[in-house]
Design a protein around this motif. Structure first.
Motif, PDB file in Angstrom:
ATOM      1  N   LYS A  96       1.023  -1.041  -0.032  1.00  0.00           N
ATOM      2  CA  LYS A  96       0.021  -0.112  -0.121  1.00  0.00           C
ATOM      3  C   LYS A  96       0.791   1.169  -0.157  1.00  0.00           C
ATOM      4  O   LYS A  96       0.622   2.219  -0.772  1.00  0.00           O
ATOM      5  CB  LYS A  96      -0.848  -0.063   1.220  1.00  0.00           C
ATOM      6  N   TRP A  97       1.980   1.358   0.806  1.00  0.00           N
ATOM      7  CA  TRP A  97       2.878   2.357   0.872  1.00  0.00           C
ATOM      8  C   TRP A  97       3.666   2.590  -0.528  1.00  0.00           C
ATOM      9  O   TRP A  97       3.484   3.680  -1.020  1.00  0.00           O
ATOM     10  CB  TRP A  97       3.951   2.152   1.963  1.00  0.00           C
ATOM     11  N   MET A  98       3.930   1.565  -0.938  1.00  0.00           N
ATOM     12  CA  MET A  98       4.719   1.626  -2.189  1.00  0.00           C
ATOM     13  C   MET A  98       3.807   2.022  -3.449  1.00  0.00           C
ATOM     14  O   MET A  98       4.457   2.803  -4.219  1.00  0.00           O
ATOM     15  CB  MET A  98       5.384   0.012  -2.847  1.00  0.00           C
ATOM     16  N   LEU A  99       2.479   1.821  -3.673  1.00  0.00           N
ATOM     17  CA  LEU A  99       1.770   2.216  -4.817  1.00  0.00           C
ATOM     18  C   LEU A  99       0.700   3.134  -4.311  1.00  0.00           C
ATOM     19  O   LEU A  99      -0.319   3.083  -4.745  1.00  0.00           O
ATOM     20  CB  LEU A  99       1.372   0.940  -5.317  1.00  0.00           C
ATOM     21  N   SER A 100       0.952   3.895  -3.460  1.00  0.00           N
ATOM     22  CA  SER A 100       0.020   4.637  -2.867  1.00  0.00           C
ATOM     23  C   SER A 100      -0.174   6.042  -3.840  1.00  0.00           C
ATOM     24  O   SER A 100      -1.251   7.012  -3.738  1.00  0.00           O
ATOM     25  CB  SER A 100       0.286   5.432  -1.559  1.00  0.00           C
ATOM     26  N   ASP A 104       5.690   7.370  -6.556  1.00  0.00           N
ATOM     27  CA  ASP A 104       5.815   6.708  -7.966  1.00  0.00           C
ATOM     28  C   ASP A 104       7.069   7.408  -8.490  1.00  0.00           C
ATOM     29  O   ASP A 104       7.571   6.705  -9.446  1.00  0.00           O
ATOM     30  CB  ASP A 104       4.336   7.259  -8.627  1.00  0.00           C
ATOM     31  N   HIS A 105       7.413   8.773  -8.158  1.00  0.00           N
ATOM     32  CA  HIS A 105       8.677   9.118  -8.817  1.00  0.00           C
ATOM     33  C   HIS A 105       9.999   8.570  -8.391  1.00  0.00           C
ATOM     34  O   HIS A 105      10.921   8.570  -9.162  1.00  0.00           O
ATOM     35  CB  HIS A 105       8.808  10.407  -8.101  1.00  0.00           C
ATOM     36  N   ILE A 106       9.909   7.448  -7.344  1.00  0.00           N
ATOM     37  CA  ILE A 106      11.247   6.710  -7.184  1.00  0.00           C
ATOM     38  C   ILE A 106      11.623   5.459  -8.116  1.00  0.00           C
ATOM     39  O   ILE A 106      12.592   5.162  -8.086  1.00  0.00           O
ATOM     40  CB  ILE A 106      11.183   6.274  -5.828  1.00  0.00           C
ATOM     41  N   ARG A 416      -0.347   7.595  12.101  1.00  0.00           N
ATOM     42  CA  ARG A 416       1.035   6.481  12.343  1.00  0.00           C
ATOM     43  C   ARG A 416       1.259   5.877  11.196  1.00  0.00           C
ATOM     44  O   ARG A 416       2.642   5.695  10.875  1.00  0.00           O
ATOM     45  CB  ARG A 416       0.576   5.558  13.688  1.00  0.00           C
ATOM     46  N   ASP A 417       0.217   5.367  10.315  1.00  0.00           N
ATOM     47  CA  ASP A 417       0.628   4.437   9.319  1.00  0.00           C
ATOM     48  C   ASP A 417       1.308   5.238   7.970  1.00  0.00           C
ATOM     49  O   ASP A 417       2.310   4.979   7.539  1.00  0.00           O
ATOM     50  CB  ASP A 417      -0.649   4.237   8.550  1.00  0.00           C
ATOM     51  N   LEU A 418       0.943   6.763   8.138  1.00  0.00           N
ATOM     52  CA  LEU A 418       1.806   7.662   7.122  1.00  0.00           C
ATOM     53  C   LEU A 418       3.067   7.806   7.600  1.00  0.00           C
ATOM     54  O   LEU A 418       4.048   7.994   6.627  1.00  0.00           O
ATOM     55  CB  LEU A 418       1.041   8.906   6.957  1.00  0.00           C
ATOM     56  N   ASP A 419       3.291   7.990   8.949  1.00  0.00           N
ATOM     57  CA  ASP A 419       4.761   8.181   9.432  1.00  0.00           C
ATOM     58  C   ASP A 419       5.675   6.738   8.902  1.00  0.00           C
ATOM     59  O   ASP A 419       6.810   7.078   8.514  1.00  0.00           O
ATOM     60  CB  ASP A 419       4.642   8.383  10.928  1.00  0.00           C
ATOM     61  N   ASP A 420       4.988   5.626   9.325  1.00  0.00           N
ATOM     62  CA  ASP A 420       5.826   4.491   8.885  1.00  0.00           C
ATOM     63  C   ASP A 420       5.859   4.518   7.454  1.00  0.00           C
ATOM     64  O   ASP A 420       7.194   3.879   7.134  1.00  0.00           O
ATOM     65  CB  ASP A 420       5.065   3.337   9.474  1.00  0.00           C
ATOM     66  N   GLU A 421       5.006   4.859   6.620  1.00  0.00           N
ATOM     67  CA  GLU A 421       5.140   4.814   5.288  1.00  0.00           C
ATOM     68  C   GLU A 421       6.265   5.630   4.652  1.00  0.00           C
ATOM     69  O   GLU A 421       7.248   5.387   4.075  1.00  0.00           O
ATOM     70  CB  GLU A 421       3.760   5.165   4.448  1.00  0.00           C
ATOM     71  N   MET A 422       6.539   6.811   5.347  1.00  0.00           N
ATOM     72  CA  MET A 422       7.487   7.646   5.046  1.00  0.00           C
ATOM     73  C   MET A 422       8.788   7.215   5.514  1.00  0.00           C
ATOM     74  O   MET A 422      10.089   7.200   4.830  1.00  0.00           O
ATOM     75  CB  MET A 422       7.126   9.188   5.693  1.00  0.00           C
ATOM     76  N   GLU A 423       8.990   6.630   6.480  1.00  0.00           N
ATOM     77  CA  GLU A 423      10.210   6.069   6.924  1.00  0.00           C
ATOM     78  C   GLU A 423      10.836   5.052   6.223  1.00  0.00           C
ATOM     79  O   GLU A 423      11.851   5.047   5.934  1.00  0.00           O
ATOM     80  CB  GLU A 423      10.047   5.528   8.650  1.00  0.00           C
ATOM     81  N   TYR A 424       9.612   4.277   5.691  1.00  0.00           N
ATOM     82  CA  TYR A 424      10.087   3.094   5.029  1.00  0.00           C
ATOM     83  C   TYR A 424      10.420   3.461   3.470  1.00  0.00           C
ATOM     84  O   TYR A 424      11.416   2.945   3.058  1.00  0.00           O
ATOM     85  CB  TYR A 424       8.835   2.056   4.945  1.00  0.00           C
ATOM     86  N   MET A 425       9.754   4.161   3.072  1.00  0.00           N
ATOM     87  CA  MET A 425       9.639   4.463   1.504  1.00  0.00           C
ATOM     88  C   MET A 425      11.100   5.580   1.447  1.00  0.00           C
ATOM     89  O   MET A 425      11.734   5.497   0.304  1.00  0.00           O
ATOM     90  CB  MET A 425       8.463   5.332   1.070  1.00  0.00           C
ATOM     91  N   GLU A 426      11.426   6.334   2.648  1.00  0.00           N
ATOM     92  CA  GLU A 426      12.315   7.424   2.335  1.00  0.00           C
ATOM     93  C   GLU A 426      13.808   6.088   2.258  1.00  0.00           C
ATOM     94  O   GLU A 426      14.866   6.679   1.692  1.00  0.00           O
ATOM     95  CB  GLU A 426      12.724   8.117   3.380  1.00  0.00           C
ATOM     96  N   LYS A 427      13.795   5.127   2.895  1.00  0.00           N
ATOM     97  CA  LYS A 427      14.939   4.257   2.831  1.00  0.00           C
ATOM     98  C   LYS A 427      15.090   3.569   1.400  1.00  0.00           C
ATOM     99  O   LYS A 427      16.053   3.274   1.050  1.00  0.00           O
ATOM    100  CB  LYS A 427      14.784   3.131   4.022  1.00  0.00           C
ATOM    101  N   LYS A 433      15.845   4.578  -6.957  1.00  0.00           N
ATOM    102  CA  LYS A 433      16.199   5.444  -7.974  1.00  0.00           C
ATOM    103  C   LYS A 433      17.825   5.062  -8.561  1.00  0.00           C
ATOM    104  O   LYS A 433      17.987   5.300  -9.677  1.00  0.00           O
ATOM    105  CB  LYS A 433      16.336   6.695  -7.125  1.00  0.00           C
ATOM    106  N   ALA A 434      18.443   4.030  -7.782  1.00  0.00           N
ATOM    107  CA  ALA A 434      19.738   3.502  -8.305  1.00  0.00           C
ATOM    108  C   ALA A 434      19.589   2.417  -9.221  1.00  0.00           C
ATOM    109  O   ALA A 434      20.775   1.997  -9.873  1.00  0.00           O
ATOM    110  CB  ALA A 434      20.647   3.362  -7.199  1.00  0.00           C
ATOM    111  N   GLN A 435      18.391   1.838  -9.255  1.00  0.00           N
ATOM    112  CA  GLN A 435      18.130   0.700 -10.184  1.00  0.00           C
ATOM    113  C   GLN A 435      18.445   0.971 -11.571  1.00  0.00           C
ATOM    114  O   GLN A 435      18.118   2.144 -12.042  1.00  0.00           O
ATOM    115  CB  GLN A 435      16.822   0.227  -9.906  1.00  0.00           C
ATOM    116  N   GLU A 436      18.978  -0.073 -12.196  1.00  0.00           N
ATOM    117  CA  GLU A 436      18.940   0.202 -13.769  1.00  0.00           C
ATOM    118  C   GLU A 436      18.295  -1.111 -14.475  1.00  0.00           C
ATOM    119  O   GLU A 436      18.803  -2.365 -14.058  1.00  0.00           O
ATOM    120  CB  GLU A 436      20.400   0.466 -14.344  1.00  0.00           C
ATOM    121  N   ILE A 437      17.466  -0.942 -15.101  1.00  0.00           N
ATOM    122  CA  ILE A 437      16.630  -2.036 -15.694  1.00  0.00           C
ATOM    123  C   ILE A 437      17.215  -2.635 -16.946  1.00  0.00           C
ATOM    124  O   ILE A 437      17.868  -1.657 -17.686  1.00  0.00           O
ATOM    125  CB  ILE A 437      15.279  -1.610 -16.273  1.00  0.00           C
TER     126      ILE A 437
END
Length: 726
Positions: A96-100, A104-106, A416-427, A433-437
């Motif tokens: 849910k966090w990943m695709l909220s 999407d920009h990452i 709280r869920d939004l705070d957890d989302e930010m902490e996880y997604m910022e990591k 962003k470093a991925q190369e397909i």
């Protein structure tokens, strides 16, 4: 007159309470609106930032109303998947966090602008399909737990955990949309109307909580049932029994009993049957009404002083809930009637319902009116009406207060869920962003992955050719879409990528969780030779594909190198990769523990590290506890910066040996190699110095009987592992 004055004062107090309650409800509503506004603003800011990062311009006047697209377009390992965002974000999870829409920009995009996820579609597709099923729940049709194909099961389970969805997929068997069936409402309504002397013409059932949807934690159940009058708690246990409790009074959870003469327990169904004839009610004993309900903070529900019925915290994950009728509630000679004869039970589903109905107290007042003078009757009627109005107002306030409190708690949880989302997604942001397909077309099938995934096999030709950046792919090897075309078996190449992705998920887990997983490499038997041939062609070691961690040799490349060096000494026995059977620090340094883990595996390697950092061990190729073996050997490994041929010394068998002398568990210790024994590991070998190395009787000593332990006869074990070889 004094009594009338007291009554008048009580009425004034009641009116004052109602007025204050209205004010408090109004203030709570304002707090909720402010909290919701702040939360929506924060989410909008994150979404706007994501849109800006993607180069999408938003006009200021529309920025507050902007929402992410309804449909998420994904490319999962080369497979296109479209899904509604609401399907993904319905349940709290990392997915849910990943695709909220706020992140999407990452992500890297494919050539069509789809978000690329480097997972196997065979793992991801069943997850998405199950989420789709949950949006179409039908109480009459069970929803079964999804399954991936045999070769995808390990990855499917690990991806659930990685995406934070394991609780949603944890139940076994069938998951029904609800417990309460229409016929159950009908029979319960009849009992409730009779018990409360209510008007049964307008009896409404309203669902407040469902465990599979809202959680089985007691705090969540209590938040929905606190203060609710005429509530039903109904459960279905893992054996298919359906039972529960009706409580006519509002509950509180302050470790106190709540009196009720009208509460009752009930049994509706046994082991999945749908027969109304099985319905039975167990009322409160007349002299025990003061112990009818108990507000225990640590439980979902407690009825009676026995307790007669107790529903534990996280009741779907344990067997601590219990039924023992007879203390407060009647049992009619069967204390475990609700659970079909069992004291303890595990809950499969739990629901809390509120029953709304009209009491017939006004009819009783009409009867009383006939027995008093007309003027008094008129006054009494007006007084009755006002009392009813106040009572109705109090009930409405109570319900509204519970609703507002729950709404505020939901908003707090959302924050709280939004705070957890930010902490996880910022990591995750820097990582994604470093991925190369890398775009592969393998025999007409799209297999997309990343350079980061292929970097797990840096020593291979596959990595060097397509991910190292050192080799330019010729244009003749590209298809019309610009993808790298490989004219090889798509299944075998896909299996290599699957194992690398699985290893990546495995290595993201904490060490303790890694140790609990024993995952093999599952290949369709018809492709085994083709798979081995492809590994050899691309110079990929199977040990580099395996999900395996050694605490003695924590660097994976050392495990791979050790297996390579040992392979020639195993006389055609497979030694492509290892799985962990036993670890002393995890399982205990005892014979019983080692023997339990050691049994039923043919080819095994024992690896030991002593207190002087010597590393040594032995190989056996028998399932028996005491066996002879022409292939058994001992070895010593010298750890250097780079493990090479001279780092390994192998001590082979000296001629033919009697049965049971190669290795055994029956020499008064933990384990032994050889008849002397040549290598002996004592019971609790990490706590004493009774283990010994004395080569030469059964295994070659190379003129040094204490070769394995750098000249010491006795030693203390620091760590010990048993590996299965495949």
């Amino acid at each position: 007159m004094a009594k009338r004055g007291e009554q008048s004062h009580a009425c004034e107090q009641m009116l004052g309470f109602v007025t204050e309650a209205f004010k408090e409800a109004s203030n709570l509503q304002k707090r909720i609106e402010q909290r919701r506004s702040e939360l929506d603003k924060h989410k909008s800011q994150l979404l706007l930032r994501s849109l800006k990062e993607r180069g999408i311009k938003i006009e200021k006047e529309t920025s507050s109303a902007i929402k992410p697209s309804n449909i998420v377009k994904l490319n999962v390992g080369g497979t296109k998947i479209d899904v509604k965002r609401s399907t993904i974000t319905r349940f709290s999870s990392k997915l849910k966090w990943m695709l909220s829409g706020r992140w999407d920009h990452i992500y890297k995009l494919d050539n069509e602008g789809r978000i690329f996820l480097d997972y196997d579609a065979g793992w991801f597709d069943p997850i998405i399909n199950h989420l789709r099923e949950l949006t179409m729940q039908d109480p009459t049709i069970p929803i079964r737990q999804p399954k991936a194909s045999h070769g995808d099961q390990f990855g499917f389970r690990q991806l659930q955990k990685h995406l934070g969805l394991e609780k949603l997929f944890s139940s076994e068997g069938e998951v029904e949309a609800g417990v309460m069936k229409p016929w159950m409402q009908a029979v319960l309504a009849g009992t409730i109307v009779t018990t409360l002397e209510a008007d049964g013409r307008d009896c409404e059932f309203r669902l407040l909580h469902r465990g599979s949807r809202d959680g089985f934690e007691c705090s969540k159940v209590q938040s929905k049932s606190a203060g609710v009058v005429n509530s039903i708690t109904i459960v279905r246990d893992t054996e298919g029994n359906v039972f529960g409790a009706f409580v006519d009074v509002g509950r509180s959870f302050h470790e106190q009993y709540i009196e009720s003469s009208k509460a009752f327990l009930f049994h509706l169904s046994s082991r999945g049957s749908q027969d109304p004839k099985l319905y039975k009610v167990y009322p409160v004993k007349a002299d025990q009404k003061h112990t009818a309900v108990r507000g225990v903070r640590a439980c979902c529900a407690v009825l009676g002083a026995g307790p007669d019925l107790s529903i534990s915290n996280a009741c779907n994950a344990n067997n601590e809930s219990s039924c023992h009728l007879g203390t407060t509630y009647e049992n009619y000679g069967s204390p475990h009637a609700l659970t079909n004869g069992r004291v303890n039970f595990q809950v499969a589903e739990l629901e809390v319902w509120q029953v709304k109905l009209e009491l017939v107290g006004a009819e009783g007042v009409k009867d009383a009116n006939r027995r008093v003078p007309t003027k008094s009757a008129s006054l009494l009627s007006e007084l009755t009406r006002r009392v009813k109005d106040i009572d109705s107002c109090v009930q409405e306030l109570l319900g509204e207060g519970v609703r507002l409190q729950q709404e505020e708690e939901n908003l707090i949880e959302d924050g709280r869920d939004l705070d957890d989302e930010m902490e996880y997604m910022e990591k995750m942001e820097e990582k994604h962003k470093a991925q190369e397909i890398i775009f592969f077309n393998v025999g007409g099938r799209k297999h997309y992955t990343t350079k980061q995934t292929l970097s797990l096999i840096k020593g291979s030709k596959l990595y060097m050719q397509y991910a190292s950046g050192q080799v330019q792919v010729p244009e003749t090897d590209l298809d019309d879409d610009g993808d790298i075309f490989l004219d090889i078996n798509p299944y075998c190449f896909g299996k290599i990528l699957s194992q690398l992705r699985l290893r990546r998920l495995y290595e993201d887990l904490p060490d303790k969780e890694q140790d609990e997983i024993n995952i093999g490499i599952v290949v369709d038997p018809q492709y085994l030779e083709s798979f081995d041939r492809m590994l050899n062609f691309y110079q990929v070691e199977q040990s580099d594909l395996a999900c395996f961690r050694s605490s003695i040799l924590p660097a994976r490349e050392r495990v791979t190198r050790l297996l390579q060096l040992l392979r020639p000494h195993m006389q055609e026995i497979p030694c492509r990769y290892a799985s962990l059977l036993f670890r002393g620090s995890r399982d205990g340094f005892t014979r019983g523990q080692l023997q339990t883990k050691w049994n039923n595996t043919s080819n095994k390697l024992l690896l030991v590290k002593d207190s002087n950092n010597n590393i040594f061990g032995g190989f056996v190729d028998s399932k028996n506890n005491n066996a002879s073996s022409s292939r058994a050997f001992l070895f010593s490994l010298e750890l250097t910066a780079d493990i090479h041929q001279d780092s390994l010394t192998v001590c082979r068998l000296i001629g033919a040996i009697p049965d049971g002398c190669a290795f055994n568990f029956n020499v008064g210790g933990c384990f032994a190699f050889g008849s002397r024994p040549d290598l002996f590991l004592s019971e609790n070998c990490n706590q004493n110095q009774q283990s010994s190395c004395n080569l030469g009787q059964t295994f070659n000593a190379h003129n040094n009987p204490h070769l394995l332990t750098s000249g010491s006869l006795n030693f203390t074990v620091m760590e010990m592992e048993a590996w299965g070889l495949h």
